[in-house]
Each structure stands twice: as structure tokens, then as C-alpha cells.
Enzyme design. Structure first.
Site, short mmCIF file in Angstrom:
data_model
loop_
_atom_site.label_atom_id
_atom_site.label_comp_id
_atom_site.label_asym_id
_atom_site.label_seq_id
_atom_site.Cartn_x
_atom_site.Cartn_y
_atom_site.Cartn_z
N ARG A 28 0.84 -1.21 0.00
CA ARG A 28 0.00 0.00 0.00
C ARG A 28 0.86 1.24 0.00
O ARG A 28 1.88 1.32 0.71
CB ARG A 28 -0.94 0.01 1.21
CG ARG A 28 -1.97 -1.09 1.12
CD ARG A 28 -3.05 -1.03 2.18
NE ARG A 28 -3.75 -2.31 2.19
CZ ARG A 28 -4.69 -2.67 1.32
NH1 ARG A 28 -5.07 -1.83 0.38
NH2 ARG A 28 -5.25 -3.88 1.37
N ILE A 30 2.16 4.79 0.92
CA ILE A 30 2.23 5.41 2.24
C ILE A 30 1.41 6.71 2.30
O ILE A 30 1.03 7.15 3.39
CB ILE A 30 3.71 5.68 2.61
CG1 ILE A 30 3.89 5.79 4.11
CG2 ILE A 30 4.27 6.89 1.89
CD1 ILE A 30 5.34 5.71 4.56
N ASN A 86 4.69 6.32 -13.77
CA ASN A 86 5.31 7.62 -14.04
C ASN A 86 6.76 7.44 -14.48
O ASN A 86 7.44 6.53 -14.00
CB ASN A 86 5.27 8.49 -12.78
CG ASN A 86 3.85 8.86 -12.37
OD1 ASN A 86 3.02 9.16 -13.22
ND2 ASN A 86 3.57 8.82 -11.08
N GLU A 94 8.92 10.02 -8.54
CA GLU A 94 9.64 10.42 -7.33
C GLU A 94 10.59 9.33 -6.85
O GLU A 94 11.62 9.64 -6.25
CB GLU A 94 8.65 10.74 -6.20
CG GLU A 94 7.80 11.98 -6.48
CD GLU A 94 6.70 12.17 -5.44
OE1 GLU A 94 6.57 11.31 -4.54
OE2 GLU A 94 5.97 13.16 -5.56
N VAL A 95 10.21 8.09 -7.05
CA VAL A 95 11.05 6.97 -6.61
C VAL A 95 11.56 6.25 -7.87
O VAL A 95 10.76 5.76 -8.68
CB VAL A 95 10.25 6.00 -5.71
CG1 VAL A 95 11.13 4.83 -5.30
CG2 VAL A 95 9.72 6.73 -4.47
N HIS A 99 7.69 1.28 -10.92
CA HIS A 99 6.54 0.74 -10.19
C HIS A 99 5.26 1.14 -10.88
O HIS A 99 5.20 2.15 -11.58
CB HIS A 99 6.54 1.25 -8.74
CG HIS A 99 6.63 2.75 -8.64
ND1 HIS A 99 7.85 3.42 -8.76
CD2 HIS A 99 5.70 3.71 -8.46
CE1 HIS A 99 7.64 4.71 -8.65
NE2 HIS A 99 6.33 4.92 -8.47
P1 AMP Z 1 6.03 8.06 -8.18
O1 AMP Z 1 5.72 9.52 -8.12
O2 AMP Z 1 5.33 7.36 -9.30
O3 AMP Z 1 7.52 7.78 -8.14
O4 AMP Z 1 5.37 7.45 -6.88
C1 AMP Z 1 6.09 7.16 -5.72
C2 AMP Z 1 5.07 6.74 -4.68
O5 AMP Z 1 5.75 6.06 -3.65
C3 AMP Z 1 4.30 7.90 -4.04
O6 AMP Z 1 2.90 7.72 -4.27
C4 AMP Z 1 4.67 7.78 -2.56
O7 AMP Z 1 3.60 8.11 -1.71
C5 AMP Z 1 5.07 6.32 -2.45
N1 AMP Z 1 5.98 6.00 -1.37
C6 AMP Z 1 7.13 6.63 -1.05
N2 AMP Z 1 7.73 6.04 0.00
C7 AMP Z 1 6.93 4.99 0.35
C8 AMP Z 1 7.00 3.99 1.35
N3 AMP Z 1 8.01 3.91 2.23
N4 AMP Z 1 6.00 3.06 1.41
C9 AMP Z 1 4.98 3.12 0.54
N5 AMP Z 1 4.86 4.04 -0.44
C10 AMP Z 1 5.82 4.96 -0.53
#
Ligand code: AMP
Length: 115
Positions: A28, A30, A86, A94-95, A99
Site C-alpha cells: 500500500r 504510504i 510515471n 519520485e522513486v 513501479h
Molecule cells: P512516483 O511519483 O510514481 O515515483 O510514486 C512514488 C510513490 O511512492 C508515491 O505515491 C509515494 O507516496 C510512495 N511511497 C514513497 N515512499 C513509500 C513507502 N516507504 N511506502 C509506501 N509508499 C511509498
């Protein structure tokens, strides 16, 4: 370069995991943006969609079959949902561990914000 998602896969930090198999992990988000907001992540570290290769096709296909399973499990298959991947800055990534977001449980509105 490893990200927080690799640490979740390695169980070095906690997450609310809803599915796991040999190729992918789902947990899920966060900061959920809908009643159902789950991330499905290939266990292999792939930074962005730009970095995928033919050898990744099985794992990347698995993202979709697992999305369908999770949609059923979460009760949103019939009402509907949105899958988002994304990529880089304009995509809002962002990550940097590829994913897929699965979002549902409410009417999501237009696909993109109006400019
Ligand atoms: P993106 O902008 O597509 O890279 O989405 C990154 C997503 O990762 C965002 O929706 C964040 O809320 C989610 N996220 C970041 N850190 C965590 C975490 N530790 N556990 C779960 N989701 C996370």
C-alpha cells in the site's frame, strides 16, 4: 542506485504488503490518493521505463496480471481503477525504482489535471 523500494523488498523497512511472488512485490502507498492505492514493484531494480529491456518482459507483464488480481481482491474490479507508471520529471516520478500504481475505490476524474 537502490531506493526505498529495494529496502521494502529486502524487508529492511516496513510496508503494508498485499502480494508477493518470485518477480514482484505489492504494498500500500504510504500517502494514498484514493481508497485503494497500491504500488506493484518488480523485484529487479529498474530505475525507469526508459531502462527496461526484453529480459524484463516477464516481470513487467506480471505487473498487469497482479494488478488484475489485486483489483479483484480489493473489490474494485467492476467499479474500475487506474494503472499509472510515471517516468522521470515530467511524468512526476519520485522513486526511481519502476513501479505501477493501482488506484481505485472512488471516481478518479479526468486522466490528467487541466493545464
Ligand atoms: P512516483 O511519483 O510514481 O515515483 O510514486 C512514488 C510513490 O511512492 C508515491 O505515491 C509515494 O507516496 C510512495 N511511497 C514513497 N515512499 C513509500 C513507502 N516507504 N511506502 C509506501 N509508499 C511509498
Amino acid at each position: 542506485m537502490s531506493t526505498i523500494f529495494s529496502k521494502i523488498i529486502a524487508r529492511e523497512i516496513p510496508a503494508d504488503i498485499v502480494y508477493e511472488d518470485d518477480l514482484v512485490l505489492a504494498f500500500r502507498d504510504i500517502a494514498p490518493q484514493a481508497p485503494v492505492h497500491i504500488l506493484i514493484v518488480p523485484k529487479k531494480e529498474i530505475a525507469t521505463v526508459n531502462d527496461v529491456s526484453v529480459e524484463d518482459e516477464t516481470a513487467l507483464g506480471r505487473l498487469l496480471t497482479v494488478a488484475a488480481k489485486i483489483a479483484g481482491d480489493e473489490g474494485i474490479a467492476e467499479s474500475g481503477y487506474r494503472l499509472i507508471v510515471n517516468c522521470n520529471e515530467d511524468g512526476g516520478q519520485e522513486v526511481f525504482h519502476l513501479h505501477m500504481h493501482i488506484l481505485g475505490g472512488r471516481r478518479l476524474g479526468p486522466m490528467l489535471a487541466k493545464r
